[in-house]
Design a protein around this motif. Structure first.
Motif, PDB file in Angstrom:
ATOM      1  N   ILE A  23      44.039  50.697  54.158  1.00 34.59           N
ATOM      2  CA  ILE A  23      44.498  49.698  52.977  1.00 34.59           C
ATOM      3  C   ILE A  23      44.057  48.505  53.165  1.00 34.59           C
ATOM      4  O   ILE A  23      43.634  47.595  52.210  1.00 34.59           O
ATOM      5  N   TRP A  24      44.411  47.896  54.373  1.00 39.56           N
ATOM      6  CA  TRP A  24      43.870  46.377  54.722  1.00 39.56           C
ATOM      7  C   TRP A  24      42.381  46.222  54.370  1.00 39.56           C
ATOM      8  O   TRP A  24      42.098  45.203  53.756  1.00 39.56           O
ATOM      9  N   LEU A  25      41.522  47.247  54.847  1.00 42.50           N
ATOM     10  CA  LEU A  25      40.039  46.928  54.584  1.00 42.50           C
ATOM     11  C   LEU A  25      39.941  47.124  53.185  1.00 42.50           C
ATOM     12  O   LEU A  25      38.881  46.379  52.680  1.00 42.50           O
ATOM     13  N   GLY A  26      40.334  48.235  52.633  1.00 40.91           N
ATOM     14  CA  GLY A  26      40.025  48.056  51.164  1.00 40.91           C
ATOM     15  C   GLY A  26      40.477  46.936  50.406  1.00 40.91           C
ATOM     16  O   GLY A  26      39.953  46.513  49.330  1.00 40.91           O
ATOM     17  N   SER A  27      41.651  46.334  50.764  1.00 40.90           N
ATOM     18  CA  SER A  27      42.165  44.856  50.055  1.00 40.90           C
ATOM     19  C   SER A  27      41.153  43.886  50.290  1.00 40.90           C
ATOM     20  O   SER A  27      40.791  43.029  49.507  1.00 40.90           O
ATOM     21  N   VAL A  28      40.554  43.712  51.481  1.00 39.54           N
ATOM     22  CA  VAL A  28      39.719  42.644  51.954  1.00 39.54           C
ATOM     23  C   VAL A  28      38.568  42.813  51.133  1.00 39.54           C
ATOM     24  O   VAL A  28      37.755  42.072  50.760  1.00 39.54           O
ATOM     25  N   LEU A  29      37.871  44.301  50.961  1.00 42.58           N
ATOM     26  CA  LEU A  29      36.600  44.384  50.400  1.00 42.58           C
ATOM     27  C   LEU A  29      36.658  43.880  48.762  1.00 42.58           C
ATOM     28  O   LEU A  29      36.025  43.423  48.199  1.00 42.58           O
ATOM     29  N   ALA A  30      38.010  44.422  48.118  1.00 40.87           N
ATOM     30  CA  ALA A  30      38.450  44.268  46.809  1.00 40.87           C
ATOM     31  C   ALA A  30      38.335  42.515  46.522  1.00 40.87           C
ATOM     32  O   ALA A  30      37.867  42.266  45.677  1.00 40.87           O
ATOM     33  N   LEU A  31      38.763  41.886  47.727  1.00 38.74           N
ATOM     34  CA  LEU A  31      38.976  40.418  47.331  1.00 38.74           C
ATOM     35  C   LEU A  31      37.623  39.911  47.418  1.00 38.74           C
ATOM     36  O   LEU A  31      37.296  38.915  46.978  1.00 38.74           O
ATOM     37  N   GLY A  32      36.909  40.502  48.679  1.00 38.92           N
ATOM     38  CA  GLY A  32      35.331  39.963  48.516  1.00 38.92           C
ATOM     39  C   GLY A  32      34.537  40.172  47.146  1.00 38.92           C
ATOM     40  O   GLY A  32      33.878  39.417  46.809  1.00 38.92           O
ATOM     41  N   VAL A  33      34.723  41.294  46.599  1.00 38.31           N
ATOM     42  CA  VAL A  33      34.063  41.492  45.283  1.00 38.31           C
ATOM     43  C   VAL A  33      34.579  40.537  44.228  1.00 38.31           C
ATOM     44  O   VAL A  33      33.579  40.136  43.507  1.00 38.31           O
ATOM     45  N   VAL A  34      35.830  40.330  44.196  1.00 34.99           N
ATOM     46  CA  VAL A  34      36.245  39.449  43.228  1.00 34.99           C
ATOM     47  C   VAL A  34      35.860  37.988  43.511  1.00 34.99           C
ATOM     48  O   VAL A  34      35.612  37.536  42.497  1.00 34.99           O
ATOM     49  N   ALA A  35      35.941  37.605  44.713  1.00 33.25           N
ATOM     50  CA  ALA A  35      35.186  36.458  45.224  1.00 33.25           C
ATOM     51  C   ALA A  35      33.702  36.076  44.849  1.00 33.25           C
ATOM     52  O   ALA A  35      33.146  35.156  44.308  1.00 33.25           O
ATOM     53  N   MET A  36      32.901  37.223  44.858  1.00 29.98           N
ATOM     54  CA  MET A  36      31.444  37.150  44.505  1.00 29.98           C
ATOM     55  C   MET A  36      31.247  37.142  43.217  1.00 29.98           C
ATOM     56  O   MET A  36      30.193  36.237  42.643  1.00 29.98           O
ATOM     57  N   LEU A  37      32.034  37.789  42.434  1.00 30.05           N
ATOM     58  CA  LEU A  37      32.113  37.767  41.008  1.00 30.05           C
ATOM     59  C   LEU A  37      32.306  36.409  40.612  1.00 30.05           C
ATOM     60  O   LEU A  37      31.688  35.837  39.807  1.00 30.05           O
ATOM     61  N   ILE A  38      33.309  35.645  40.785  1.00 31.60           N
ATOM     62  CA  ILE A  38      33.761  34.354  40.717  1.00 31.60           C
ATOM     63  C   ILE A  38      32.733  33.351  41.017  1.00 31.60           C
ATOM     64  O   ILE A  38      32.251  32.610  40.115  1.00 31.60           O
TER      65      ILE A  38
END
Length: 53
Positions: free
Chosen positions: A29-44
């Motif tokens: 769950i932690w890894l998934g949340s870090v990856l999701a945050l990374g994707v959002v940060a890259m999109l921004i």
């Protein structure tokens, strides 16, 4: 041998997962949340660096 929470009664202890399995879920769950945050940060970052016309 699984480490089970001693506060659980008999029925709940039978369904409690082993410690390694609970820790693996927490890590997933932690890894998934870090990856999701990374994707959002890259999109921004992509959106902010796109050329303005």
């Amino acid at each position: 041998m699984a480490i089970i929470d001693p506060r659980l009664d008999g029925a709940e202890q039978a369904q409690a997962r082993p410690l390694w399995q609970r820790l693996a879920w927490m890590a997933a769950i932690w890894l998934g949340s870090v990856l999701a945050l990374g994707v959002v940060a890259m999109l921004i970052r992509y959106w902010l660096s796109s050329p303005q016309s």
